[in-house]
Design a protein around this motif. Structure first.
Motif, PDB file in Angstrom:
ATOM      1  N   ASN A 181       4.708   5.916  40.565  1.00  0.00           N
ATOM      2  CA  ASN A 181       4.354   5.627  39.403  1.00  0.00           C
ATOM      3  C   ASN A 181       5.301   3.545  39.123  1.00  0.00           C
ATOM      4  OD1 ASN A 181       6.475   5.114  36.355  1.00  0.00           O
ATOM      5  ND2 ASN A 181       4.400   6.180  36.122  1.00  0.00           N
ATOM      6  N   MET A 182       6.003   3.794  39.997  1.00  0.00           N
ATOM      7  CA  MET A 182       6.667   2.069  40.119  1.00  0.00           C
ATOM      8  C   MET A 182       5.551   0.811  40.386  1.00  0.00           C
ATOM      9  SD  MET A 182       9.075   1.242  38.948  1.00  0.00           S
ATOM     10  CE  MET A 182      10.390   2.530  39.068  1.00  0.00           C
ATOM     11  N   VAL A 183       4.587   1.036  41.407  1.00  0.00           N
ATOM     12  CA  VAL A 183       4.127   0.342  41.552  1.00  0.00           C
ATOM     13  C   VAL A 183       2.840   0.382  40.943  1.00  0.00           C
ATOM     14  CG1 VAL A 183       2.780  -0.252  43.656  1.00  0.00           C
ATOM     15  CG2 VAL A 183       4.962   1.078  44.516  1.00  0.00           C
ATOM     16  N   VAL A 184       2.260   1.594  40.520  1.00  0.00           N
ATOM     17  CA  VAL A 184       1.059   2.217  39.782  1.00  0.00           C
ATOM     18  C   VAL A 184       0.870   0.828  38.400  1.00  0.00           C
ATOM     19  CG1 VAL A 184      -1.296   2.942  39.098  1.00  0.00           C
ATOM     20  CG2 VAL A 184       0.128   3.341  41.066  1.00  0.00           C
ATOM     21  N   SER A 185       2.567   0.753  38.101  1.00  0.00           N
ATOM     22  CA  SER A 185       2.523   0.404  36.462  1.00  0.00           C
ATOM     23  C   SER A 185       1.996  -1.607  37.220  1.00  0.00           C
ATOM     24  CB  SER A 185       4.340   0.030  36.715  1.00  0.00           C
ATOM     25  OG  SER A 185       4.467   1.517  35.351  1.00  0.00           O
ATOM     26  N   LEU A 186       2.312  -1.945  37.817  1.00  0.00           N
ATOM     27  CA  LEU A 186       2.603  -3.542  38.195  1.00  0.00           C
ATOM     28  C   LEU A 186       0.546  -3.949  38.378  1.00  0.00           C
ATOM     29  CD1 LEU A 186       4.911  -4.098  40.765  1.00  0.00           C
ATOM     30  CD2 LEU A 186       4.856  -5.177  38.543  1.00  0.00           C
ATOM     31  N   VAL A 187       0.365  -2.219  38.829  1.00  0.00           N
ATOM     32  CA  VAL A 187      -1.397  -2.856  38.439  1.00  0.00           C
ATOM     33  C   VAL A 187      -1.563  -2.535  37.643  1.00  0.00           C
ATOM     34  CG1 VAL A 187      -3.728  -1.906  39.488  1.00  0.00           C
ATOM     35  CG2 VAL A 187      -1.911  -1.497  40.963  1.00  0.00           C
ATOM     36  N   THR A 188      -1.112  -1.658  36.534  1.00  0.00           N
ATOM     37  CA  THR A 188      -1.876  -1.260  35.414  1.00  0.00           C
ATOM     38  C   THR A 188      -1.841  -2.322  34.489  1.00  0.00           C
ATOM     39  OG1 THR A 188       0.117  -0.179  34.726  1.00  0.00           O
ATOM     40  CG2 THR A 188      -1.671   0.683  35.003  1.00  0.00           C
ATOM     41  N   PHE A 235      -0.544  12.330  50.017  1.00  0.00           N
ATOM     42  CA  PHE A 235      -1.757  11.536  48.965  1.00  0.00           C
ATOM     43  C   PHE A 235      -2.160  12.233  48.046  1.00  0.00           C
ATOM     44  CE2 PHE A 235      -3.381  11.410  53.649  1.00  0.00           C
ATOM     45  CZ  PHE A 235      -4.026  10.301  53.790  1.00  0.00           C
ATOM     46  N   SER A 236      -1.555  14.140  47.865  1.00  0.00           N
ATOM     47  CA  SER A 236      -1.204  13.786  46.384  1.00  0.00           C
ATOM     48  C   SER A 236      -0.830  13.658  45.307  1.00  0.00           C
ATOM     49  CB  SER A 236      -1.423  15.477  46.440  1.00  0.00           C
ATOM     50  OG  SER A 236       0.168  16.256  46.910  1.00  0.00           O
ATOM     51  N   SER A 237       0.694  12.906  46.215  1.00  0.00           N
ATOM     52  CA  SER A 237       0.816  12.352  45.067  1.00  0.00           C
ATOM     53  C   SER A 237       1.168  10.960  44.732  1.00  0.00           C
ATOM     54  CB  SER A 237       2.340  11.963  46.279  1.00  0.00           C
ATOM     55  OG  SER A 237       3.075  11.097  47.017  1.00  0.00           O
ATOM     56  N   VAL A 238      -0.014  10.415  45.627  1.00  0.00           N
ATOM     57  CA  VAL A 238      -0.235   8.786  44.955  1.00  0.00           C
ATOM     58  C   VAL A 238      -1.631   9.040  44.846  1.00  0.00           C
ATOM     59  CG1 VAL A 238      -1.634   7.332  46.523  1.00  0.00           C
ATOM     60  CG2 VAL A 238       0.730   7.990  47.722  1.00  0.00           C
ATOM     61  N   VAL A 239      -2.442  10.257  44.630  1.00  0.00           N
ATOM     62  CA  VAL A 239      -3.592  10.444  43.469  1.00  0.00           C
ATOM     63  C   VAL A 239      -3.009  10.919  42.667  1.00  0.00           C
ATOM     64  CG1 VAL A 239      -5.662  11.721  43.740  1.00  0.00           C
ATOM     65  CG2 VAL A 239      -5.180  11.051  45.707  1.00  0.00           C
ATOM     66  N   VAL A 240      -2.211  11.665  42.269  1.00  0.00           N
ATOM     67  CA  VAL A 240      -1.834  11.727  41.076  1.00  0.00           C
ATOM     68  C   VAL A 240      -0.596  11.374  40.477  1.00  0.00           C
ATOM     69  CG1 VAL A 240      -1.022  14.227  40.092  1.00  0.00           C
ATOM     70  CG2 VAL A 240      -2.125  14.968  41.984  1.00  0.00           C
ATOM     71  N   GLY A 241      -0.234  10.933  41.196  1.00  0.00           N
ATOM     72  CA  GLY A 241       0.807   9.640  40.700  1.00  0.00           C
ATOM     73  C   GLY A 241       0.376   8.527  40.017  1.00  0.00           C
ATOM     74  N   SER A 242      -0.982   8.173  41.171  1.00  0.00           N
ATOM     75  CA  SER A 242      -1.111   6.512  40.048  1.00  0.00           C
ATOM     76  C   SER A 242      -2.685   7.213  38.950  1.00  0.00           C
ATOM     77  CB  SER A 242      -2.577   6.635  41.062  1.00  0.00           C
ATOM     78  OG  SER A 242      -2.222   6.251  42.336  1.00  0.00           O
ATOM     79  N   ILE A 243      -2.857   8.388  39.148  1.00  0.00           N
ATOM     80  CA  ILE A 243      -3.947   8.280  37.607  1.00  0.00           C
ATOM     81  C   ILE A 243      -3.085   8.950  36.554  1.00  0.00           C
ATOM     82  CG2 ILE A 243      -5.512  10.446  36.958  1.00  0.00           C
ATOM     83  CD1 ILE A 243      -6.398  10.814  39.174  1.00  0.00           C
ATOM     84  N   ALA A 244      -2.386   9.985  36.901  1.00  0.00           N
ATOM     85  CA  ALA A 244      -1.052   9.869  35.888  1.00  0.00           C
ATOM     86  C   ALA A 244      -0.502   8.746  35.342  1.00  0.00           C
ATOM     87  CB  ALA A 244       0.122  10.911  36.079  1.00  0.00           C
ATOM     88  N   SER A 245       0.069   7.537  36.121  1.00  0.00           N
ATOM     89  CA  SER A 245       0.688   6.291  36.126  1.00  0.00           C
ATOM     90  C   SER A 245      -0.100   5.545  34.899  1.00  0.00           C
ATOM     91  CB  SER A 245       1.102   5.395  37.127  1.00  0.00           C
ATOM     92  OG  SER A 245       1.816   6.406  37.273  1.00  0.00           O
ATOM     93  N   PHE A 246      -1.779   5.749  34.956  1.00  0.00           N
ATOM     94  CA  PHE A 246      -2.365   4.776  34.571  1.00  0.00           C
ATOM     95  C   PHE A 246      -2.517   6.047  32.471  1.00  0.00           C
ATOM     96  CE2 PHE A 246      -5.624   5.034  37.571  1.00  0.00           C
ATOM     97  CZ  PHE A 246      -5.293   4.292  38.387  1.00  0.00           C
TER      98      PHE A 246
END
Lengths: 397, 116
Positions: free
Chosen positions: A268-275, A221-232
């Motif tokens: 990071n890779m997946v969230v990059s697609l979202v951004t 959970f922490s990796s998804v939350v922090v990883g997603s926010i950081a990827s923004f």
């Protein structure tokens, strides 16, 4: 069309395995080659299939790239306290377990990130612009916590030293500054000490891996939350996200740490697609290149790419575990000192090819700084000052 | 957690991934259409047509051609990224975006395949 999509996924998995297993060969390099030859390639295929290939390759790379970092850089047991947990497990004969945990992190991170995309999109659209001005201040707090936790003056010195080193390297405007800098700080320095101390890899044991559910939950959970926010945010990659997540989630044990580290790259890779879809900006090299080839990312394409990521992630899981099994059998039989020499020579040659004589100079300085944590018995994470300090200055200046 | 548990998670996520791919690929696949069926309602959409070349012109930056099938004809534009061997009467397949210029519909080609 459907058969072509699955061929592109399989080819991406094969190339991603190659880039992940070969130190120094990054997916950005392959993506750049594809962009260079895209005019030629588009005679035989379409931009969509090239994009699918790049995504499949990138996802696979985030699964397989832990194998060389775990199996090809173990320090001597005297320095084991300051070694990265993957190496520590390798020296205990649990190299397979170390990679297995990162694979668990990558796969669960991938699935959880895809599930949380509907929540992520409104955050990105509305909350991101409000939070953005304060990210630099937040990073200062994180850096301070990182240093205070160690309670040693060397932690502060090391953070500032690597920070100034990072600023100097980035001001050189050289080609590929990250490769020689990070290879020096984290790679060659560790290999050099392993060589000097005549490290031996013990026979690797494959036993059932017990992961506490609370540890698994906390890490993913922490990796998804922090990883997603950081990827923004621009300037914040998986490495900075790892430091933030470790500081936020205290009392994470070795297994949890490996799950977290394994997950961050994939997230990071997946969230990059979202951004890319929401704010038309990708925060990841290979996704930037993919967007240049594809030109427009529609909602249908995004959903298709998430499907591709799931299939590629599943294939990558099998490939990584099978390859690790092979590595675990071979490594104890290999002359590790000779292997260290070969890898150091290979990395030095790559640094020269990628960044010229300046690259060799940066590699040398990075190696010197990179040996301090092991010699002073403090955590290597302070070396991340090389990225964190320039990022803080980028946000607050 | 052991290898088998992880493989089971893999299998489920792969099946979901394959399902997503099958659904979306079917939706976004550019279906070939007759030139006569292309109208303004397809503007800015991706289209795919097949026909023979009735006119071909090379400018410094563009290839301009007209193609015709049994139902009508349309102008196709392609950037001159590289040399293409098209002559009058060549049979080609074109994929690209439908645009409008001077009240005439035309295709900005992404891919041109020479069939004959």
């Amino acid at each position: 069309m459907i058969a072509e999509i699955f061929i592109a996924i399989l080819l991406g998995c094969i190339v991603g395995t190659f880039t992940g297993l070969t130190p120094g060969v990054h997916i950005n390099l392959v993506s750049l080659l594809i962009l260079t030859f895209s005019v030629f390639l588009l005679k035989f295929t379409s931009p969509l299939l090239i994009a699918i290939f790049i995504i499949s390759m990138s996802i696979t790379h985030t699964f397989t790239d832990f194998i060389p970092s775990c199996f090809l850089g173990a320090p001597e047991s005297d320095n084991v306290l300051s070694a990265l947990p993957g190496h520590r497990l390798l020296l205990e004969g649990k190299g397979y377990e170390a990679v297995f945990l990162t694979v668990v992190g990558s796969l669960l991170g991938l699935i959880l990130t895809i599930i949380s995309i509907p929540l992520m999109i409104p955050f990105l659209k509305f909350i991101f612009p409000i939070v953005k001005p304060y990210i630099g201040h937040f990073l200062i707090i994180i850096a301070a916590l990182l240093i205070i936790r160690e309670r040693k003056i060397w932690a502060l010195i090391l953070f500032l030293l690597s920070g100034v080193f990072g600023l100097a390297v980035f001001s050189l405007h050289m080609k590929d500054p990250l490769f020689p800098m990070l290879s020096g700080l984290f790679g060659i320095s560790m290999l050099l000490l392993s060589y000097k101390q005549n490290t031996k890899i013990p026979p690797q044991i494959k036993s059932e891996i017990k992961i506490e559910k609370s540890e698994l939950r906390k890490a993913t959970f922490s990796s998804v939350v922090v990883g997603s926010i950081a990827s923004f945010f621009p300037g914040l990659g998986p490495s900075q996200a790892a430091i933030i997540a470790i500081e936020l989630v205290r009392k994470l044990e070795t297994k949890g740490f490996l799950i977290l580290v394994g997950s961050l790259n994939t997230v990071n890779m997946v969230v990059s697609l979202v951004t890319l879809y929401v704010i038309d900006k990708a925060r990841n090299g290979s996704i930037v290149i993919m967007s240049q080839i594809l030109e427009v990312l529609t909602k249908d394409y995004l959903i298709l790419f998430l499907g591709v990521a799931l299939v590629a992630g599943s294939i990558a899981t099998v490939i990584t575990l099978k390859t690790t099994d092979l590595f675990a059998k071979i490594m104890p039989k290999v002359n590790y000192r000779l292997l260290c020499l070969c890898i150091m020579a290979f990395v030095t040659l790559l640094a020269f090819i990628l960044s010229g004589f300046l690259g060799l100079f940066v590699l040398l300085i990075g190696t010197s700084i990179g040996m301090i944590p092991q010699l002073k018995n403090i955590g290597k994470s302070h070396l991340m000052g090389c990225l964190l300090l320039p990022t803080i200055l980028y946000f607050i200046l | 957690m052991d290898d088998n548990t992880l493989y089971k998670i893999c299998l489920i996520s792969a099946l979901i991934g394959i399902f997503l791919i099958l659904v979306i690929a079917n939706k976004i696949e550019i279906k070939g259409s007759d030139i006569g069926n292309i109208s303004e309602k397809n503007l800015n959409e991706k289209v795919k047509v097949k026909g023979y070349v009735t006119f071909f012109k090379e400018t410094p930056g563009l290839y301009i051609m007209d193609i015709k099938d049994n139902t009508g004809n349309i102008t196709v534009l392609a950037f001159k990224d590289e040399k293409i061997n098209i002559t009058k009467n060549s049979i080609i397949e074109v994929e690209g975006s439908l645009t409008k210029y001077d009240n005439e519909l035309e295709i900005n080609a992404d891919i041109i395949r020479i069939l004959e």
